[in-house]
Design a protein around this motif. Structure first.
Motif, PDB file in Angstrom:
ATOM      1  N   CYS A  23       0.807  -0.802  -0.092  1.00  0.00           N
ATOM      2  CA  CYS A  23      -0.020  -0.253   0.056  1.00  0.00           C
ATOM      3  C   CYS A  23       0.774   1.544  -0.001  1.00  0.00           C
ATOM      4  CB  CYS A  23      -1.014  -0.091   1.108  1.00  0.00           C
ATOM      5  SG  CYS A  23      -1.581   1.576   1.135  1.00  0.00           S
ATOM      6  N   THR A  24       0.850   1.653  -0.950  1.00  0.00           N
ATOM      7  CA  THR A  24       1.529   3.551  -0.643  1.00  0.00           C
ATOM      8  C   THR A  24       0.796   4.487  -0.882  1.00  0.00           C
ATOM      9  OG1 THR A  24       1.583   3.542  -3.363  1.00  0.00           O
ATOM     10  CG2 THR A  24       3.785   2.206  -2.432  1.00  0.00           C
ATOM     11  N   TYR A  25       0.438   5.755  -0.588  1.00  0.00           N
ATOM     12  CA  TYR A  25      -0.037   6.699  -0.285  1.00  0.00           C
ATOM     13  C   TYR A  25       0.243   8.245  -1.225  1.00  0.00           C
ATOM     14  CZ  TYR A  25       2.009   8.355   3.383  1.00  0.00           C
ATOM     15  OH  TYR A  25       3.065   8.841   4.323  1.00  0.00           O
ATOM     16  N   THR A  26      -0.799   8.705  -1.301  1.00  0.00           N
ATOM     17  CA  THR A  26      -0.379   9.858  -1.712  1.00  0.00           C
ATOM     18  C   THR A  26      -1.292  11.237  -1.031  1.00  0.00           C
ATOM     19  OG1 THR A  26       0.268   9.095  -4.100  1.00  0.00           O
ATOM     20  CG2 THR A  26      -0.480  11.149  -3.539  1.00  0.00           C
ATOM     21  N   ALA A  27      -0.268  11.531  -0.013  1.00  0.00           N
ATOM     22  CA  ALA A  27      -0.788  12.840   0.901  1.00  0.00           C
ATOM     23  C   ALA A  27       0.120  13.351   1.355  1.00  0.00           C
ATOM     24  CB  ALA A  27      -1.669  11.967   2.139  1.00  0.00           C
ATOM     25  N   THR A  28      -0.432  15.307   1.559  1.00  0.00           N
ATOM     26  CA  THR A  28       0.758  15.589   1.587  1.00  0.00           C
ATOM     27  C   THR A  28       0.822  15.855   3.487  1.00  0.00           C
ATOM     28  OG1 THR A  28      -1.092  17.722   1.765  1.00  0.00           O
ATOM     29  CG2 THR A  28       0.454  17.316  -0.529  1.00  0.00           C
ATOM     30  N   GLY A  29       2.047  16.894   3.858  1.00  0.00           N
ATOM     31  CA  GLY A  29       1.245  16.376   5.515  1.00  0.00           C
ATOM     32  C   GLY A  29       1.893  14.985   5.931  1.00  0.00           C
ATOM     33  N   TYR A  30       1.035  14.765   7.272  1.00  0.00           N
ATOM     34  CA  TYR A  30       1.308  13.105   8.536  1.00  0.00           C
ATOM     35  C   TYR A  30      -0.016  13.202   8.224  1.00  0.00           C
ATOM     36  CZ  TYR A  30       6.303  15.581   8.330  1.00  0.00           C
ATOM     37  OH  TYR A  30       7.753  15.787   8.363  1.00  0.00           O
ATOM     38  N   PRO A  31      -0.191  11.529   7.869  1.00  0.00           N
ATOM     39  CA  PRO A  31      -1.813  11.297   7.212  1.00  0.00           C
ATOM     40  C   PRO A  31      -1.364  10.312   8.800  1.00  0.00           C
ATOM     41  CG  PRO A  31      -0.965  10.694   5.258  1.00  0.00           C
ATOM     42  CD  PRO A  31      -0.211  12.016   5.997  1.00  0.00           C
ATOM     43  N   SER A  32      -2.702   9.557   9.257  1.00  0.00           N
ATOM     44  CA  SER A  32      -2.877   8.795  10.125  1.00  0.00           C
ATOM     45  C   SER A  32      -3.523   7.511   8.661  1.00  0.00           C
ATOM     46  CB  SER A  32      -3.732   8.653  10.758  1.00  0.00           C
ATOM     47  OG  SER A  32      -3.560   9.346  11.919  1.00  0.00           O
ATOM     48  N   LEU A  33      -2.512   6.370   9.316  1.00  0.00           N
ATOM     49  CA  LEU A  33      -2.725   5.407   8.078  1.00  0.00           C
ATOM     50  C   LEU A  33      -3.329   4.351   8.469  1.00  0.00           C
ATOM     51  CD1 LEU A  33       0.844   5.605   6.566  1.00  0.00           C
ATOM     52  CD2 LEU A  33      -1.619   6.394   6.069  1.00  0.00           C
ATOM     53  N   PHE A  34      -4.084   3.495   8.009  1.00  0.00           N
ATOM     54  CA  PHE A  34      -5.239   2.618   8.589  1.00  0.00           C
ATOM     55  C   PHE A  34      -5.262   1.201   7.768  1.00  0.00           C
ATOM     56  CE2 PHE A  34      -6.738   5.346  11.607  1.00  0.00           C
ATOM     57  CZ  PHE A  34      -7.069   6.563  11.398  1.00  0.00           C
ATOM     58  N   TRP A  35      -5.524   0.169   8.106  1.00  0.00           N
ATOM     59  CA  TRP A  35      -5.897  -0.982   7.193  1.00  0.00           C
ATOM     60  C   TRP A  35      -7.149  -1.363   8.135  1.00  0.00           C
ATOM     61  CZ3 TRP A  35      -4.565  -3.410   2.581  1.00  0.00           C
ATOM     62  CH2 TRP A  35      -3.193  -3.201   2.188  1.00  0.00           C
ATOM     63  N   TYR A  36      -8.344  -1.346   7.495  1.00  0.00           N
ATOM     64  CA  TYR A  36      -9.269  -2.074   7.282  1.00  0.00           C
ATOM     65  C   TYR A  36      -9.668  -4.208   6.630  1.00  0.00           C
ATOM     66  CZ  TYR A  36     -11.718   1.649   9.735  1.00  0.00           C
ATOM     67  OH  TYR A  36     -11.689   3.368  10.528  1.00  0.00           O
ATOM     68  N   VAL A  37     -10.882  -4.140   7.671  1.00  0.00           N
ATOM     69  CA  VAL A  37     -10.576  -5.622   6.632  1.00  0.00           C
ATOM     70  C   VAL A  37     -11.847  -5.717   6.519  1.00  0.00           C
ATOM     71  CG1 VAL A  37     -10.041  -7.179   9.228  1.00  0.00           C
ATOM     72  CG2 VAL A  37     -10.164  -8.300   7.013  1.00  0.00           C
ATOM     73  N   GLN A  38     -13.223  -6.926   5.492  1.00  0.00           N
ATOM     74  CA  GLN A  38     -14.206  -6.610   4.975  1.00  0.00           C
ATOM     75  C   GLN A  38     -13.929  -8.416   4.855  1.00  0.00           C
ATOM     76  OE1 GLN A  38     -16.026  -4.927   1.274  1.00  0.00           O
ATOM     77  NE2 GLN A  38     -17.798  -4.202   2.052  1.00  0.00           N
ATOM     78  N   PRO A  40     -16.684 -11.499   4.484  1.00  0.00           N
ATOM     79  CA  PRO A  40     -17.301 -11.521   3.366  1.00  0.00           C
ATOM     80  C   PRO A  40     -19.110 -11.418   4.012  1.00  0.00           C
ATOM     81  CG  PRO A  40     -16.529 -13.768   3.134  1.00  0.00           C
ATOM     82  CD  PRO A  40     -15.294 -12.844   4.332  1.00  0.00           C
ATOM     83  N   GLY A  41     -20.017 -11.086   3.324  1.00  0.00           N
ATOM     84  CA  GLY A  41     -20.818  -9.884   3.947  1.00  0.00           C
ATOM     85  C   GLY A  41     -21.048  -9.909   5.131  1.00  0.00           C
ATOM     86  N   GLU A  42     -19.963  -9.128   5.707  1.00  0.00           N
ATOM     87  CA  GLU A  42     -19.781  -8.073   6.525  1.00  0.00           C
ATOM     88  C   GLU A  42     -19.470  -6.504   6.324  1.00  0.00           C
ATOM     89  OE1 GLU A  42     -19.023 -11.486   9.635  1.00  0.00           O
ATOM     90  OE2 GLU A  42     -17.636  -9.813   9.844  1.00  0.00           O
ATOM     91  N   GLY A  43     -19.226  -6.210   6.927  1.00  0.00           N
ATOM     92  CA  GLY A  43     -19.042  -4.412   6.651  1.00  0.00           C
ATOM     93  C   GLY A  43     -17.045  -4.575   7.331  1.00  0.00           C
ATOM     94  N   LEU A  44     -16.488  -2.951   6.769  1.00  0.00           N
ATOM     95  CA  LEU A  44     -15.401  -3.272   7.303  1.00  0.00           C
ATOM     96  C   LEU A  44     -14.983  -3.107   8.776  1.00  0.00           C
ATOM     97  CD1 LEU A  44     -15.875  -1.622   4.553  1.00  0.00           C
ATOM     98  CD2 LEU A  44     -13.508  -0.697   4.627  1.00  0.00           C
ATOM     99  N   GLN A  45     -13.951  -3.814   9.386  1.00  0.00           N
ATOM    100  CA  GLN A  45     -13.684  -3.352  10.075  1.00  0.00           C
ATOM    101  C   GLN A  45     -12.287  -2.980  10.781  1.00  0.00           C
ATOM    102  OE1 GLN A  45     -13.699  -7.307  12.127  1.00  0.00           O
ATOM    103  NE2 GLN A  45     -15.914  -8.172  11.156  1.00  0.00           N
ATOM    104  N   LEU A  46     -11.903  -2.060  11.324  1.00  0.00           N
ATOM    105  CA  LEU A  46     -10.056  -1.944  11.445  1.00  0.00           C
ATOM    106  C   LEU A  46      -9.590  -3.055  12.178  1.00  0.00           C
ATOM    107  CD1 LEU A  46      -8.116   0.435  11.747  1.00  0.00           C
ATOM    108  CD2 LEU A  46      -9.495   0.810  14.651  1.00  0.00           C
ATOM    109  N   LEU A  47      -8.223  -2.792  12.358  1.00  0.00           N
ATOM    110  CA  LEU A  47      -7.591  -3.907  11.652  1.00  0.00           C
ATOM    111  C   LEU A  47      -6.408  -3.094  12.154  1.00  0.00           C
ATOM    112  CD1 LEU A  47      -6.965  -7.141  11.447  1.00  0.00           C
ATOM    113  CD2 LEU A  47      -5.386  -6.587   9.214  1.00  0.00           C
ATOM    114  N   LEU A  48      -5.769  -2.168  11.999  1.00  0.00           N
ATOM    115  CA  LEU A  48      -4.670  -1.449  13.175  1.00  0.00           C
ATOM    116  C   LEU A  48      -4.399  -0.346  12.529  1.00  0.00           C
ATOM    117  CD1 LEU A  48      -1.919  -1.860  10.530  1.00  0.00           C
ATOM    118  CD2 LEU A  48      -1.847  -3.955  11.682  1.00  0.00           C
ATOM    119  N   LYS A  49      -3.373   0.371  13.031  1.00  0.00           N
ATOM    120  CA  LYS A  49      -3.416   1.200  12.655  1.00  0.00           C
ATOM    121  C   LYS A  49      -2.373   2.487  12.600  1.00  0.00           C
ATOM    122  CE  LYS A  49      -5.974   4.062  16.331  1.00  0.00           C
ATOM    123  NZ  LYS A  49      -7.229   5.064  16.522  1.00  0.00           N
ATOM    124  N   ALA A  50      -1.478   3.096  12.270  1.00  0.00           N
ATOM    125  CA  ALA A  50      -0.771   3.879  12.967  1.00  0.00           C
ATOM    126  C   ALA A  50      -0.817   5.423  12.970  1.00  0.00           C
ATOM    127  CB  ALA A  50       0.565   3.976  12.164  1.00  0.00           C
TER     128      ALA A  50
END
Lengths: 113, 119
Positions: A23-38, A40-50
């Motif tokens: 995963c690479t991102y294009t953003a200015t400054g210092y964003p917060s970064l996340f991985w979500y997991v979905q 089957p048949g469910e909504g997204l759940q936060l997996l981890l963040k930094a």
């Protein structure tokens, strides 16, 4: 413009294999970064963040390190299980924003026994 | 169930009809976000609301789409005169928001989505 680029799926692995989803991102400054997991048949759940450079997020055996110099947040797991089969989304949020997350297209992972 | 509740889970409409999607945030959450997921694409931000206020609607199409989050009741995403291109999964998410009124921590809690099919 602002965006998130994830490796395209689907990714098919055997159980206990090593997983990397880029995963690479294009953003200015210092964003917060996340991985979500979905699952089957469910909504997204936060997996981890930094939230700052060099931070490592971890959860359920998954890890990702915030690399400011390469604007990357690659997801890794040393030994995947069948239950990890899901779609994984990388996302970022600008620091100071009102919480709008920018998502990648998602990477589908299938783990075979 | 204390999670984000969306209904209906599946909705079928004919072209020209109206679609209404509802979202009840998690208990204690005052911020609601709507996202749209088109086939083979990621989630696209549509709108961010707090109670009785639209904070950011930069992702909303200029016509036919509207959203509200009234003082009482769920948030509603309304699509008028639907077209086939509106067929998608619509996800609602909520967050607590900070007590100071400044930016929240970023973690969003998602519902299971409402899948709209336009015939």
């Amino acid at each position: 413009g602002d965006s998130v680029t994830q490796m395209e799926g689907p990714v098919t692995l055997s159980e206990e294999a090593f997983l990397t989803i880029n995963c690479t991102y294009t953003a200015t400054g210092y964003p917060s970064l996340f991985w979500y997991v979905q699952y089957p048949g469910e909504g997204l759940q936060l997996l981890l963040k930094a939230t700052k450079a060099d931070d490592k997020g971890s959860n359920k055996g998954f890890e990702a390190t915030y690399r400011k110099e390469t604007t990357s947040f690659h997801l890794e797991k040393g030994s995947v299980q069948v239950s990890d089969s899901a779609v994984y989304f990388c996302a970022w949020k600008a620091s100071g924003s009102q919480g709008n997350l920018i998502f990648g297209k998602g990477t589908k992972l299938s783990v075979k026994p | 169930n204390a999670g984000v509740m969306q209904n209906p889970r599946h909705l079928v409409r004919r072209r020209g009809q109206e679609a209404r999607l509802r979202c009840s945030p998690m208990k204690g959450h005052s911020h609601v976000y709507w996202y749209r997921q088109l086939p083979e694409e990621g989630l696209k931000f549509m709108v961010y609301l707090q109670k009785e206020n639209i904070i950011d609607e930069s992702g909303m199409p200029k016509e036919r789409f509207s959203a509200e989050f009234p003082k009482e009741g769920p948030s509603i995403l309304r699509i008028q005169q639907v077209v086939r291109g509106d067929s998608a999964a619509y996800f609602c998410a909520s967050s607590r928001g900070s007590s100071s009124g400044r930016t929240n921590t970023g973690e969003l809690f998602f519902g299971e989505g409402s899948r709209l099919t336009v015939l």
